[in-house]
Design a protein around this motif. Structure first.
Motif, PDB file in Angstrom:
ATOM      1  N   VAL A  24      40.595  -5.730   9.356  1.00  0.00           N
ATOM      2  CA  VAL A  24      41.567  -5.409   8.307  1.00  0.00           C
ATOM      3  C   VAL A  24      42.436  -6.646   8.122  1.00  0.00           C
ATOM      4  N   SER A  25      42.300  -7.304   6.969  1.00  0.00           N
ATOM      5  CA  SER A  25      43.033  -8.563   6.747  1.00  0.00           C
ATOM      6  C   SER A  25      43.489  -8.649   5.299  1.00  0.00           C
ATOM      7  N   PHE A  26      44.675  -8.136   5.062  1.00  0.00           N
ATOM      8  CA  PHE A  26      45.252  -8.162   3.717  1.00  0.00           C
ATOM      9  C   PHE A  26      46.679  -8.694   3.797  1.00  0.00           C
ATOM     10  N   VAL A  35      43.141  -5.842  13.306  1.00  0.00           N
ATOM     11  CA  VAL A  35      44.106  -6.074  12.229  1.00  0.00           C
ATOM     12  C   VAL A  35      44.740  -7.460  12.338  1.00  0.00           C
ATOM     13  N   ILE A  79      42.223   1.261   4.806  1.00  0.00           N
ATOM     14  CA  ILE A  79      42.015   2.166   5.932  1.00  0.00           C
ATOM     15  C   ILE A  79      41.658   3.571   5.436  1.00  0.00           C
ATOM     16  N   GLN A 135      47.870  -2.677   0.586  1.00  0.00           N
ATOM     17  CA  GLN A 135      46.443  -3.004   0.549  1.00  0.00           C
ATOM     18  C   GLN A 135      45.751  -2.541   1.829  1.00  0.00           C
ATOM     19  N   SER A 136      46.402  -2.803   2.958  1.00  0.00           N
ATOM     20  CA  SER A 136      45.810  -2.429   4.243  1.00  0.00           C
ATOM     21  C   SER A 136      45.698  -0.921   4.383  1.00  0.00           C
ATOM     22  N   PRO A 175      49.594 -10.368   8.527  1.00  0.00           N
ATOM     23  CA  PRO A 175      49.840 -10.694   7.119  1.00  0.00           C
ATOM     24  C   PRO A 175      50.712 -11.942   7.057  1.00  0.00           C
ATOM     25  N   LEU A 225      50.524   1.016  10.078  1.00  0.00           N
ATOM     26  CA  LEU A 225      49.067   1.145  10.079  1.00  0.00           C
ATOM     27  C   LEU A 225      48.604   2.044  11.221  1.00  0.00           C
ATOM     28  N   TYR A 272      54.935  -3.345  10.126  1.00  0.00           N
ATOM     29  CA  TYR A 272      53.598  -3.405   9.517  1.00  0.00           C
ATOM     30  C   TYR A 272      52.553  -2.766  10.433  1.00  0.00           C
TER      31      TYR A 272
END
Length: 245
Positions: free
Chosen positions: A32-34, A57, A44, A39-40, A60, A79, A75
């Motif tokens: 997961v790389s936003f 993850v 998900i 967006q993340s 950011p 998540l 952040y």
């Protein structure tokens, strides 16, 4: 492939294919790389119907000056509270420009849905501090640096997620299996891993890994722009370090 260059649709397509064929006894991690929390979270939610044993993850990092410990904690916790799989933090300051601080990792290690960290800085002092600070929590520290993998094993690491494994998994496994062997033999095996990784991954990055995979009979393939293919001289470096004629 270079995950940062894939569209959301392509990432989902890769996961769909992988989840259909991945052995049940092997762990399937999803990156997961936003740049933004929204967006993340949307990603998900999108992949919730597919198999994933953990979510790796990234930090950011676009607005680095505002990514202090509080912003990063909020952040990752947001998540973790919404994720269907446990999170692995991903510390790779070489690319993100941000190193996850010791207080931040210690705080996040206490969250029920944050299972560990992939530590790719190659900084053994930092690694020791993370191991010591999180030892009392249910938190796995995993090496992401092949160049320091041998010393990391000696410090208590139990596994790694190493890019060089895409091309030479047998060399990595030799180090793993040789950890309990005689010291000189272990040092030689790690020296071999260090030599390959520092050239293929450290110096030549994704194009180097892909060309090494091609040489070893895997499917490395081309790189997406703006990454350029290797020059003839760079290809010769990879061939030499892999001892391929």
């Amino acid at each position: 492939g270079e995950g940062a260059h894939l569209s959301v649709e392509e990432r989902v397509a890769v996961l769909e294919e992988a989840s259909n064929v991945w052995p049940k006894d092997k762990r399937l991690l999803v990156g997961v790389s936003f740049a933004a929390l929204r967006q993340s979270l949307l990603f998900i939610e999108t992949i919730a119907r597919y198999r994933s044993d953990a979510l790796l993850v990234s930090v950011p990092s676009y607005y680095k000056s505002r990514m202090n410990d509080r912003a990063l904690a909020d952040y990752f916790i947001a998540l973790a509270n919404r994720a269907h799989s446990p999170l692995l933090l991903y510390n790779i300051p070489r690319f993100s420009g941000i190193e996850l601080s010791l207080p931040l990792v210690t705080e996040l290690a206490q969250h029920d849905n944050i299972a560990g960290i992939k530590e790719s800085s190659g900084n053994l002092v930092y690694l020791q501090k993370i191991l010591a600070a999180t030892a009392k929590y249910d938190f796995e520290v995993i090496s992401g640096s092949a160049e320091t993998f041998g010393p990391a094993l000696a410090l208590g690491i139990r596994g790694g997620i190493l890019a060089v494994s895409c091309a030479v998994p047998e060399v990595v496994m030799d180090v793993m299996k040789g950890f309990e062997s005689e010291a000189t033999e272990f040092a030689e095996r790690h020296s071999r891993l260090f030599e390959i990784s520092s050239t293929v991954v450290g110096k030549l990055s994704v194009p180097g890994v892909k060309y090494a995979m091609d040489l070893k009979g895997y499917c490395g393939g081309i790189c997406r722009g703006p990454l350029l293919p290797l020059t003839a001289g760079e290809k010769s470096e990879v061939e030499a370090v892999l001892e391929v004629d």
